[in-house]
Design a protein around this motif. Structure first.
Motif, short mmCIF file in Angstrom:
data_model
loop_
_atom_site.label_atom_id
_atom_site.label_comp_id
_atom_site.label_asym_id
_atom_site.label_seq_id
_atom_site.Cartn_x
_atom_site.Cartn_y
_atom_site.Cartn_z
N ASP A 220 43.85 50.79 71.92
CA ASP A 220 43.80 49.35 71.63
C ASP A 220 42.41 48.87 71.27
OD1 ASP A 220 44.80 46.73 71.42
OD2 ASP A 220 44.21 46.28 73.48
N LEU A 221 41.38 49.38 71.92
CA LEU A 221 40.02 48.87 71.70
C LEU A 221 39.20 49.77 70.77
CD1 LEU A 221 39.15 47.66 75.31
CD2 LEU A 221 40.22 46.40 73.44
N ASP A 222 39.86 50.58 69.99
CA ASP A 222 39.17 51.48 69.05
C ASP A 222 39.82 51.36 67.68
OD1 ASP A 222 37.54 53.35 67.92
OD2 ASP A 222 38.34 55.07 69.03
N ARG A 223 39.43 50.30 66.96
CA ARG A 223 40.06 49.97 65.68
C ARG A 223 39.06 50.15 64.53
NH1 ARG A 223 43.07 44.28 67.45
NH2 ARG A 223 43.77 44.99 69.51
N ARG A 224 39.51 49.85 63.34
CA ARG A 224 38.65 49.90 62.17
C ARG A 224 38.79 48.59 61.40
NH1 ARG A 224 36.90 52.98 64.94
NH2 ARG A 224 36.36 55.18 64.65
N LEU A 225 37.79 48.29 60.57
CA LEU A 225 37.84 47.07 59.77
C LEU A 225 38.97 47.14 58.76
CD1 LEU A 225 34.04 46.51 59.05
CD2 LEU A 225 35.47 45.27 60.68
N PRO A 226 39.56 45.99 58.44
CA PRO A 226 40.68 45.99 57.49
C PRO A 226 40.30 46.60 56.15
CG PRO A 226 39.86 43.76 57.91
CD PRO A 226 39.24 44.64 58.94
N TYR A 227 41.21 47.39 55.62
CA TYR A 227 41.09 48.08 54.33
C TYR A 227 40.14 49.28 54.38
CZ TYR A 227 43.19 43.67 52.85
OH TYR A 227 44.00 42.56 52.74
N ASP A 228 39.64 49.65 55.56
CA ASP A 228 38.71 50.77 55.64
C ASP A 228 39.39 52.13 55.47
OD1 ASP A 228 36.21 49.70 55.74
OD2 ASP A 228 35.77 50.29 57.81
N THR A 229 40.46 52.36 56.22
CA THR A 229 41.09 53.69 56.22
C THR A 229 42.40 53.73 55.47
OG1 THR A 229 42.29 53.26 58.29
CG2 THR A 229 40.05 54.19 58.47
N GLY A 230 43.06 52.59 55.32
CA GLY A 230 44.37 52.56 54.66
C GLY A 230 45.50 53.08 55.53
N VAL A 231 45.22 53.33 56.81
CA VAL A 231 46.28 53.78 57.72
C VAL A 231 47.33 52.68 57.89
CG1 VAL A 231 46.78 54.42 60.12
CG2 VAL A 231 44.81 55.42 58.94
N ILE A 232 46.87 51.45 58.01
CA ILE A 232 47.78 50.31 58.16
C ILE A 232 48.09 49.74 56.78
CG2 ILE A 232 48.05 47.99 59.12
CD1 ILE A 232 46.37 48.83 61.47
N ASP A 233 49.35 49.47 56.54
CA ASP A 233 49.81 48.91 55.27
C ASP A 233 49.51 47.42 55.24
OD1 ASP A 233 51.09 48.22 52.90
OD2 ASP A 233 53.11 48.35 53.78
N LEU A 234 48.25 47.08 54.99
CA LEU A 234 47.87 45.67 55.00
C LEU A 234 48.45 44.90 53.83
CD1 LEU A 234 44.18 45.88 56.25
CD2 LEU A 234 46.10 44.77 57.39
N ALA A 235 48.70 45.58 52.71
CA ALA A 235 49.33 44.90 51.57
C ALA A 235 50.74 44.45 51.96
CB ALA A 235 49.37 45.81 50.36
N GLY A 236 51.48 45.34 52.62
CA GLY A 236 52.82 44.98 53.06
C GLY A 236 52.81 43.92 54.15
N PHE A 237 51.87 44.06 55.09
CA PHE A 237 51.75 43.10 56.18
C PHE A 237 51.42 41.71 55.65
CE2 PHE A 237 49.02 40.94 59.32
CZ PHE A 237 49.82 40.97 60.45
N MET A 238 50.37 41.62 54.83
CA MET A 238 49.96 40.32 54.32
C MET A 238 50.96 39.78 53.31
SD MET A 238 47.45 39.23 56.02
CE MET A 238 47.33 37.73 55.04
N GLY A 239 51.65 40.67 52.60
CA GLY A 239 52.70 40.20 51.70
C GLY A 239 53.78 39.45 52.45
N ALA A 240 54.13 39.96 53.63
CA ALA A 240 55.14 39.29 54.46
C ALA A 240 54.61 37.98 55.02
CB ALA A 240 55.58 40.22 55.59
N VAL A 241 53.32 37.95 55.36
CA VAL A 241 52.71 36.71 55.86
C VAL A 241 52.71 35.65 54.77
CG1 VAL A 241 50.56 35.68 56.71
CG2 VAL A 241 51.32 37.89 57.61
N HIS A 242 52.37 36.05 53.55
CA HIS A 242 52.42 35.13 52.42
C HIS A 242 53.85 34.63 52.19
CE1 HIS A 242 48.38 35.10 50.56
NE2 HIS A 242 48.25 36.31 51.08
N ALA A 243 54.81 35.55 52.27
CA ALA A 243 56.21 35.18 52.04
C ALA A 243 56.71 34.19 53.09
CB ALA A 243 57.08 36.44 52.06
N ALA A 244 56.12 34.24 54.28
CA ALA A 244 56.51 33.31 55.34
C ALA A 244 56.00 31.90 55.09
CB ALA A 244 56.00 33.82 56.69
#
Length: 282
Positions: A220-244
């Motif tokens: 939980d306390l060992d993360r990375r800055l957004p868009y650094d590694t691409g492990v998390i699908d931030l495009a999909g995540f933020m796309g859903a936030v925009h759609a909301a």
């Protein structure tokens, strides 16, 4: 939605007034309110004047911390309720409309059902008081298995559970704090966010995860800055936030001690650019 500077979430030792000045300088759309600072200003009139000055800088308020710990021992919870009206008076004078807290995803003594009942009852009570003050509450579920599996009884650690708890409380001014890290570690996808509306989301956090760990190994306390590694699908995540149709604050919460060791203006210029990418979708 707007980019929000939360110095505490970044691990930066900035006081409230410095955070405001730096947020304006680096093009953030908002900054977190600070109830502790409001208490030093000498009353509601001074707090309202301070809030007006923040607005003149082109900044909105992000989210304040909920002054009541939902899972605290009974005596501590009762005292927090006694102190709550004073806190709400100051937050209301400042024009703050969002407060939030995270839910501890496990317990050594309370099993799932008993913990559920505790949270439902307290949330129903606290949410009514905040509704009277014109405020919404955000609840953040915590996703990493390395955290929720460390005590005897696991508790809420997914979006579905959090939304069911809110529904069970009957509160109409309670929503979700969506964090891409918890969304990822909970094994969720953009499909799980489908159907959310602006009324369901109180705040949004974006982070990335380490590339050298599997999902269930992430800490939980060992993360990375957004868009650094691409492990998390931030495009999909933020796309859903925009759609909301979300209209609130978006912040970065990486828990990276190294940020505090770097020049603050360089850090904030970088964070601001990452948030702009998320907010604009470009």
């Amino acid at each position: 939605m707007f980019s929000n500077l939360s110095a505490g979430a970044l691990g930066l030792p900035l006081d409230h007034t410095t955070s405001i000045d730096l947020a304006a300088r680096h093009g953030f759309g908002g900054v977190d309110p600070d109830l502790g600072h409001f208490r030093t200003l000498g009353g509601t009139a001074a707090v309202a004047e301070h809030a007006a000055a923040v607005q003149e800088k082109g900044l909105e308020w992000g989210m304040a911390g909920l002054p009541v710990p939902l899972d605290a021992p009974a005596a501590e919870f009762r005292q927090a309720l006694v102190d709550l009206p004073e806190s709400l008076e100051l937050l209301r004078a400042a024009g703050v409309t969002r407060v939030g807290t995270w839910m501890r995803p496990m317990h050594d003594d309370l099993d799932y059902l008993r913990n559920w009942r505790l949270h439902v009852g307290r949330l129903a009570l606290v949410s009514e008081l905040l509704a009277d003050a014109g405020m919404r509450i955000g609840l953040e579920y915590i996703g990493p298995k390395t955290f929720w599996s460390t005590e005897r009884y696991p508790f809420i650690h997914s979006l579905r559970e959090a939304r069911e708890l809110i529904a069970d409380s009957g509160a109409t001014n309670v929503g979700i704090i969506l964090d891409s890290y918890h969304w990822y570690t909970a094994g969720e996808s953009a499909e799980d966010l489908a159907g959310l509306t602006d009324a369901d989301i109180v705040s949004v956090d974006i982070n990335d995860a380490r590339a050298d760990r599997e999902r269930d190994q992430q800490q939980d306390l060992d993360r990375r800055l957004p868009y650094d590694t691409g492990v998390i699908d931030l495009a999909g995540f933020m796309g859903a936030v925009h759609a909301a149709g979300y209209t609130g604050p978006v912040k970065v919460e990486p828990f990276m001690k190294s940020l505090a060791e770097q020049p603050v203006d360089e850090v904030l210029a970088d964070i601001s650019a990452r948030l702009d990418r998320a907010v604009t979708g470009k």
